[in-house]
Design a protein around this motif. Structure first.
Motif, PDB file in Angstrom:
ATOM      1  N   MET A 212     -84.571  14.231 -15.092  1.00 52.51           N
ATOM      2  CA  MET A 212     -84.677  15.468 -14.448  1.00 52.51           C
ATOM      3  C   MET A 212     -83.519  16.083 -14.008  1.00 52.51           C
ATOM      4  O   MET A 212     -82.666  15.820 -13.122  1.00 52.51           O
ATOM      5  CB  MET A 212     -85.891  15.506 -13.510  1.00 52.51           C
TER       6      MET A 212
ATOM      7  N   ARG B  75     -81.233  18.678 -11.658  1.00 52.49           N
ATOM      8  CA  ARG B  75     -81.306  19.403  -9.982  1.00 52.49           C
ATOM      9  C   ARG B  75     -80.233  20.228  -9.903  1.00 52.49           C
ATOM     10  O   ARG B  75     -79.009  20.111 -10.425  1.00 52.49           O
ATOM     11  CB  ARG B  75     -81.416  18.373  -9.217  1.00 52.49           C
TER      12      ARG B  75
ATOM     13  N   ILE C 211     -86.916  28.263  -7.803  1.00 55.98           N
ATOM     14  CA  ILE C 211     -86.214  27.144  -8.207  1.00 55.98           C
ATOM     15  C   ILE C 211     -85.641  26.313  -7.393  1.00 55.98           C
ATOM     16  O   ILE C 211     -85.167  26.693  -6.398  1.00 55.98           O
ATOM     17  CB  ILE C 211     -84.732  27.804  -9.069  1.00 55.98           C
TER      18      ILE C 211
ATOM     19  N   TYR D 261     -86.791  33.760 -22.340  1.00 55.12           N
ATOM     20  CA  TYR D 261     -87.673  33.113 -21.197  1.00 55.12           C
ATOM     21  C   TYR D 261     -88.091  34.288 -20.344  1.00 55.12           C
ATOM     22  O   TYR D 261     -87.191  35.075 -19.808  1.00 55.12           O
ATOM     23  CB  TYR D 261     -86.708  32.084 -20.527  1.00 55.12           C
TER      24      TYR D 261
ATOM     25  N   LEU E  13     -87.031  30.800 -13.807  1.00 60.24           N
ATOM     26  CA  LEU E  13     -87.617  29.480 -13.348  1.00 60.24           C
ATOM     27  C   LEU E  13     -88.053  28.767 -14.667  1.00 60.24           C
ATOM     28  O   LEU E  13     -87.516  27.518 -14.932  1.00 60.24           O
ATOM     29  CB  LEU E  13     -89.178  29.486 -12.771  1.00 60.24           C
ATOM     30  N   GLU E  14     -88.415  29.532 -15.683  1.00 60.12           N
ATOM     31  CA  GLU E  14     -88.597  29.081 -17.010  1.00 60.12           C
ATOM     32  C   GLU E  14     -87.340  28.482 -17.654  1.00 60.12           C
ATOM     33  O   GLU E  14     -87.333  27.533 -18.507  1.00 60.12           O
ATOM     34  CB  GLU E  14     -89.651  29.682 -17.798  1.00 60.12           C
TER      35      GLU E  14
ATOM     36  N   TYR F 209     -84.685  27.650 -16.182  1.00 61.55           N
ATOM     37  CA  TYR F 209     -84.253  26.359 -15.350  1.00 61.55           C
ATOM     38  C   TYR F 209     -84.944  25.355 -15.770  1.00 61.55           C
ATOM     39  O   TYR F 209     -84.342  24.263 -16.132  1.00 61.55           O
ATOM     40  CB  TYR F 209     -84.560  26.512 -13.826  1.00 61.55           C
ATOM     41  N   GLN F 210     -86.358  25.530 -16.055  1.00 61.76           N
ATOM     42  CA  GLN F 210     -87.144  24.245 -16.728  1.00 61.76           C
ATOM     43  C   GLN F 210     -86.677  23.815 -17.941  1.00 61.76           C
ATOM     44  O   GLN F 210     -86.702  22.711 -18.463  1.00 61.76           O
ATOM     45  CB  GLN F 210     -88.751  24.486 -16.284  1.00 61.76           C
ATOM     46  N   LYS F 211     -86.349  24.765 -18.751  1.00 61.79           N
ATOM     47  CA  LYS F 211     -86.093  24.352 -20.131  1.00 61.79           C
ATOM     48  C   LYS F 211     -84.505  23.654 -20.055  1.00 61.79           C
ATOM     49  O   LYS F 211     -84.225  22.767 -20.703  1.00 61.79           O
ATOM     50  CB  LYS F 211     -85.504  25.726 -21.052  1.00 61.79           C
TER      51      LYS F 211
ATOM     52  N   ILE G 159     -83.451  21.789 -17.897  1.00 58.19           N
ATOM     53  CA  ILE G 159     -83.480  20.301 -17.367  1.00 58.19           C
ATOM     54  C   ILE G 159     -84.138  19.686 -18.119  1.00 58.19           C
ATOM     55  O   ILE G 159     -83.991  18.366 -18.154  1.00 58.19           O
ATOM     56  CB  ILE G 159     -84.461  20.207 -15.810  1.00 58.19           C
ATOM     57  N   GLU G 160     -84.745  19.991 -19.146  1.00 59.17           N
ATOM     58  CA  GLU G 160     -85.410  19.061 -20.294  1.00 59.17           C
ATOM     59  C   GLU G 160     -84.160  18.800 -21.273  1.00 59.17           C
ATOM     60  O   GLU G 160     -84.495  17.616 -22.057  1.00 59.17           O
ATOM     61  CB  GLU G 160     -86.596  19.940 -21.002  1.00 59.17           C
TER      62      GLU G 160
END
Length: 95
Positions: free
Chosen positions: A1, A3, A27, A82, A86-87, A89-91, A93-94
């Motif tokens: 993940m 960070r 975030i 997006y 936040l979304e 950022y989530q993408k 980290i994937e």
């Protein structure tokens, strides 16, 4: 993940501004306060070659200081693919 890591010091208005920009977007980040942990200053210098704070990293990628970080977050807000930073950022980290 993935960070986000921020090197900071107490009472730094740019540090406060950067942390608020991340918090307002939900975030998560890890803060390393070099006033509380002076031994981490050498880590910051080795990674960023900068003496000023904040210094922000996404995993191993150096983002920059407050202005650079806030500009990145604003670009993430504006991306049509997006709905939120936040979304985005989530993408990130994937990958």
């Amino acid at each position: 993940m993935g960070r986000i890591t921020i090197f900071t010091i107490d009472e730094c208005r740019f540090c406060i501004k950067t942390k608020a920009a991340l918090t307002n977007r939900d975030i998560p980040y890890t803060e390393i306060n070099i006033a509380s942990h002076p031994d981490k200053r050498s880590d910051m210098l080795a990674l960023a070659d900068q003496l000023t704070v904040p210094q922000v990293f996404f995993n191993e990628k150096y983002i920059g200081g407050a202005d650079d970080t806030i500009a990145l977050l604003e670009r993430w807000n504006e991306e049509k693919s997006y709905p939120t930073a936040l979304e985005r950022y989530q993408k990130e980290i994937e990958s």
